[in-house]
Design an enzyme around this catalytic site. Structure first.
Site, PDB file in Angstrom:
ATOM      1  N   CYS A 159      34.796  40.936  33.563  1.00 16.74           N
ATOM      2  CA  CYS A 159      35.201  40.903  32.155  1.00 16.74           C
ATOM      3  C   CYS A 159      35.534  39.489  31.690  1.00 16.74           C
ATOM      4  O   CYS A 159      35.420  39.194  30.502  1.00 16.74           O
ATOM      5  CB  CYS A 159      36.384  41.824  31.939  1.00 16.74           C
ATOM      6  SG  CYS A 159      35.892  43.561  31.968  1.00 16.74           S
ATOM      7  N   GLU A 189      28.163  44.786  32.299  1.00 18.94           N
ATOM      8  CA  GLU A 189      28.449  46.194  32.021  1.00 18.94           C
ATOM      9  C   GLU A 189      28.677  46.466  30.525  1.00 18.94           C
ATOM     10  O   GLU A 189      29.613  47.150  30.121  1.00 18.94           O
ATOM     11  CB  GLU A 189      29.597  46.723  32.879  1.00 18.94           C
ATOM     12  CG  GLU A 189      30.937  46.090  32.778  1.00 18.94           C
ATOM     13  CD  GLU A 189      31.980  46.750  33.695  1.00 18.94           C
ATOM     14  OE1 GLU A 189      33.072  47.042  33.210  1.00 18.94           O
ATOM     15  OE2 GLU A 189      31.690  46.985  34.891  1.00 18.94           O
ATOM     16  N   GLU A 243      36.079  36.540  40.318  1.00 20.86           N
ATOM     17  CA  GLU A 243      36.599  36.595  38.948  1.00 20.86           C
ATOM     18  C   GLU A 243      38.034  36.113  38.976  1.00 20.86           C
ATOM     19  O   GLU A 243      38.771  36.395  39.925  1.00 20.86           O
ATOM     20  CB  GLU A 243      36.539  38.035  38.434  1.00 20.86           C
ATOM     21  CG  GLU A 243      37.277  38.213  37.111  1.00 20.86           C
ATOM     22  CD  GLU A 243      36.881  39.458  36.345  1.00 20.86           C
ATOM     23  OE1 GLU A 243      36.542  40.453  36.984  1.00 20.86           O
ATOM     24  OE2 GLU A 243      36.910  39.407  35.108  1.00 20.86           O
TER      25      GLU A 243
HETATM   26  O1  AHR Z   1      36.339  44.071  38.868  1.00 24.66           O
HETATM   27  C1  AHR Z   1      37.255  44.256  37.845  1.00 24.66           C
HETATM   28  C2  AHR Z   1      36.574  44.555  36.523  1.00 24.66           C
HETATM   29  O2  AHR Z   1      35.864  45.751  36.599  1.00 24.66           O
HETATM   30  C3  AHR Z   1      35.553  43.558  36.076  1.00 24.66           C
HETATM   31  O3  AHR Z   1      36.120  42.486  35.439  1.00 24.66           O
HETATM   32  C4  AHR Z   1      34.710  44.348  35.133  1.00 24.66           C
HETATM   33  O4  AHR Z   1      33.394  43.888  35.073  1.00 24.66           O
HETATM   34  C5  AHR Z   1      34.819  45.755  35.646  1.00 24.66           C
HETATM   35  O5  AHR Z   1      35.130  46.633  34.650  1.00 24.66           O
END
Ligand code: AHR
Length: 812
Positions: free
Chosen positions: A408, A545, A213
């Site tokens: 996210c 999530e 990410e």
């Molecule tokens: O890993 C960090 C964050 O944790 C991710 O972006 C999200 O999916 C989770 O809440």
């Protein structure tokens, strides 16, 4: 140690024939900063007593992160027909949002719903009268709440439940710092085990992968090798509150000339801003915390310019004392059109903290954009590629898959911030920059094509995750604009249904981009990008999530149905919320089974002791149904360090995951990367700065697993010479067969402060014992800088040092 989710499971019979007697008070603390709290009293003249002192029976999910989620005036109503409960509350201080959640027992809660007014609540779920409003003093605080009569058996059952939760929280906050007390006098811990190949079963060969990410400057300023910050002049104040977060961020000027930010006739509408420069002027870029140069290395300078007169532009690299350490010059045409120029600069010195200077001569009247400086030395030598040292560190994990682009980041903060994959491909100057949910700027130079390429380079399966038509569950703005009707904003609005067909098509187009023939629309774009061969995409994640709400479900179904219909071989990975339990977990799994979703993505960030005491978590999952992708997990200690304690917790837990790898198909530790000085989230697997990569003990554990994967699990139940769960649960062993090499891999974890000796009988594997080489990670729990050491392990009598994780490969 599975949490007992229902009161019935705790052996508590729910009263079906209510004999009223006690009073139950529902309340939230003043200011709305709590969830639903409960108190009771036996009669009107008795004192109120809290149930679970500060225990929140349900928390409001409405609104952005953390303290923004409020609960005011929770009222409970029991449904006479089936004894289920409805709780309604205001989720905003001005009562403009009414929330509703239902529960069979005040313990398990269904996903929440939100309404603009109480009058919009379903008729049968409106708070009934009489529910008396009362002021009460609870645990020394005066609160306002609603009270109603309930049978005493209900109070007893709730008390039993909160006691159970309190026991679990004590269990889940055992930290190594207290081990000397907890295990005072502990000695002579022994175990025996004998791996039995006859009982072996196939397990996933994709168990260890990576979660990528762009958080903590993981991509821009990190893995993506671009050295110029804000090359596109697209930094925008809506991304970050810093006063200088705008089109000129990271740029400075010198000289008598002038410049201005312009948007008229840009190179591409997606890339609106550029600079108009009137020379003589030097534009200087400070990079991401400076530019790191390696003596003798070559760097590709490129930029777009529009000028009506030919120019001779000098470009220099200077060190922190201003000394020039590299130089080139570019002669431009005066064709009056946006034109790209490239040149090479060789660094005469190794420097961290260098700057790039673009020197425009007197008489310049030009528009400038996409000023880029890229090392030639990237991972696998790709132009527009990845930082070699970081990418290699990831490749060394031997990941079997890469999940991208988040997290996210995939579903964004509000629907306009959903990661649109199409905006991340094609020529760099046409890519659509995107506000990063972690408050910075995504150039998307590292976009979908580059992610696919990276997977191919590492021999890992790509696992793109796309939003399920809904943004992050914690979005402040979920609609196209913040004044949309309530049903489209809040913590999770959704793409309006009339726009969903187009969104579904985008998802299908992605599969075509990855796998389609070059004669298809999107396959042709992949070929144009230099990759005519398909990328062989097999998995696609839908949702991250999310709240499994009435907004989510229809949108997910539309995407899921369309993918299944057009691409039945693609494995769709659904989502089951952000925790290992709770409304979204329950509802997500219910949906997974109802729709027969091939796999779902579980997330849990937990205390190390949760991992120690939940090694049976997957033991009772259905074997031949939806598989699990444990897509985000990590052990979190107070202060969020990455140390041996957190790493060993994962190492131990993964022994139980390997045992269950017939159900758990994939796992990825999260987050992966964090740039020093730009870390929004800790812990992370790998830290870095411009000059170096700093791996953590958690990295070593992942690498030890990634490099020692198996294809069959060989059961070998441990017999430990004690029944004390605090001891037994801190010893783990897993044996897998790697059918590609014919070797057995034995992993042994000891999280105790004492040496543990084991009798590991390998005779059923056809191995009589003897010495084998292995790797061991060991030290003190608080150690943060450790490297696994090579060890020789002698079977059958093995000795596991305190706080250690050992991996040994043995061959018949
Ligand atoms: O890993 C960090 C964050 O944790 C991710 O972006 C999200 O999916 C989770 O809440």
């Amino acid at each position: 140690m599975k949490l007992k989710h229902t009161l019935a499971a705790l052996g508590v019979a729910l009263a079906t024939m209510p004999v009223m007697g006690d009073e139950l008070l529902s309340y939230a603390v003043p200011g709305g900063n709590s969830g639903l709290r409960l108190a009771w009293r036996a009669s009107a003249d008795a004192d109120w007593q809290s149930i679970g002192r500060g225990f929140n029976f349900v928390k409001s999910d409405f609104g952005p992160w953390g303290s923004h989620k409020k609960m005011f005036s929770p009222r409970l109503m029991v449904n006479a027909a089936d004894s289920t409960w409805t709780c309604t509350w205001y989720a905003a201080p001005d009562s403009s949002v009414t929330a509703l959640a239902t529960s069979p027992d005040l313990v398990k809660w269904a996903p929440q719903r939100y309404f603009a007014s109480e009058l919009d609540l379903p008729r049968d779920m409106r708070p009934l009268h009489p529910i008396a409003r009362t002021t009460a003093t609870i645990d020394g605080t005066e609160v306002n709440g609603y009270c109603q009569e309930v049978p005493h058996s209900l109070i007893e059952s709730l008390q039993k439940y909160v006691e159970h939760r309190a026991e679990l929280s004590a269990l889940y906050s055992q930290h190594a710092v207290d081990d000397s007390k907890r295990f005072a006098g502990l000695k002579d811990v022994t175990f025996s085990a004998s791996p039995t190949p006859d009982a072996s079963y196939p397990i996933s060969d994709k168990l260890i992968g990576i979660f990528f990410e762009d958080i903590n400057y993981g991509a821009d300023g990190g893995l993506y090798a671009e050295l110029v910050q804000n090359r596109d002049f697209e930094y925008s104040p809506n991304e970050n509150n810093a006063p200088d977060w705008n089109s000129t961020h990271s740029w400075s000027t010198s000289g008598q000339g002038s410049f201005k930010v312009d948007t008229v006739a840009p190179i591409h509408p997606n890339n609106l801003h550029y600079l108009t420069v009137n020379g003589p002027l030097t534009l200087t870029n400070a990079g991401y915390d400076g530019i790191t140069l390696k003596k003798g290395d070559k760097y590709r300078l490129s930029f777009f310019i529009r000028t009506a007169t030919p120019l001779s532009i000098q470009a220099t690299l200077t060190d922190d004392s201003g000394k020039t350490v590299g130089r080139t010059s570019v002669k431009t045409k005066g064709n009056g059109e946006w034109t790209k120029y490239t040149a090479t600069i060789k660094a005469s010195k190794s420097v961290s903290g260098a700057k790039l200077n673009m020197i425009f001569p007197a008489g310049t009247d030009a528009a400038v954009d996409m000023v880029s400086l890229f090392p030639y030395d990237t991972f696998k030598g790709h132009e527009n590629g990845l930082r070699r040292d970081l990418a290699q560190t990831l490749a060394d994990l031997k990941p079997r898959f890469v999940r991208f682009p988040g997290g996210c980041v995939a579903h964004g903060n509000g629907i306009d911030n959903i990661y649109d994959w199409k905006g991340s491909i094609g020529p760099l100057e046409s890519r659509k920059p995107l506000r990063n949910i972690w408050s910075y700027h995504q150039t998307r130079g590292l976009g979908y094509h580059e992610y696919f390429q990276f997977c191919e380079d590492m021999g890992a399966e790509p696992l793109p995750v796309l939003a399920a038509g809904v943004p992050c569950q914690n979005s402040g703005i979920a609609a196209h604009h913040s004044h949309a009707p309530l049903t489209t904003y809040g913590q999770q609005g959704g793409i309006p249904m009339e726009e969903m067909d187009a969104y579904v098509q985008d998802v299908l187009d992605l599969i075509e981009y990855a796998n389609g023939d070059v004669n298809t629309t999107w396959g042709a774009k992949r070929a144009e990008a230099g990759h005519p061969e398909p990328f062989n995409l097999k998995y696609i994640g839908i949702g991250n999530e999310d709240l499994i709400s009435e907004v989510f479900i229809p949108r997910f179904r539309m995407i899921y149905d369309a993918v299944r219909a057009k691409y039945p071989d693609i494995i769709v990975v659904g989502t089951v919320g952000p925790f290992y339990e709770g409304a979204d977990y329950d509802e997500g799994w219910r949906l997974a089974h109802e729709l027969n979703i091939p796999m779902v993505d579980e997330h849990y960030y937990v205390d190390p002791s949760w991992m120690i005491h939940n090694q049976d978590y997957y033991d009772n999952y259905k074997r031949n149904a939806t598989k699990v992708y444990l897509g985000e997990y990590a052990a979190h200690l107070p202060g969020r360090p990455n140390n041996l304690e957190t790493a060993l917790a994962s190492a131990l837990y993964l022994t139980s995951v390997e045992r269950n790898a017939d159900v758990v198909a994939m796992t990825s530790y999260a987050p992966l990367l964090a740039k020093e000085g730009h870390t929004q989230w800790k812990p992370d697997m790998i830290f870095f700065n411009n000059d170096s990569v700093k791996v953590t003990p958690d990295y070593h554990v992942q690498k030890m697993y990634g490099n020692n994967a198996g294809t069959r699990y060989v059961p070998a139940p441990l017999k430990v010479n004690t029944t004390d769960r605090n001891v037994v649960n801190r010893i783990g062993m897993s044996t897998v067969l790697d059918e590609t090499t014919g070797e057995y891999v034995i992993k042994l974890a000891n999280l105790l402060p004492v040496t543990v000796t084991g009798n590991v009988d390998l005779s059923k594997l056809g191995i009589e014992g003897g010495k084998s080489k292995g790797l061991r990670l060991t030290g003190a729990p608080a150690d943060t800088k450790l490297t696994p050491e090579e060890v020789t392990v002698e079977f059958p009598a093995v000795s596991l040092p305190p706080y250690s994780f050992t991996v040994v490969r043995v061959k018949r």
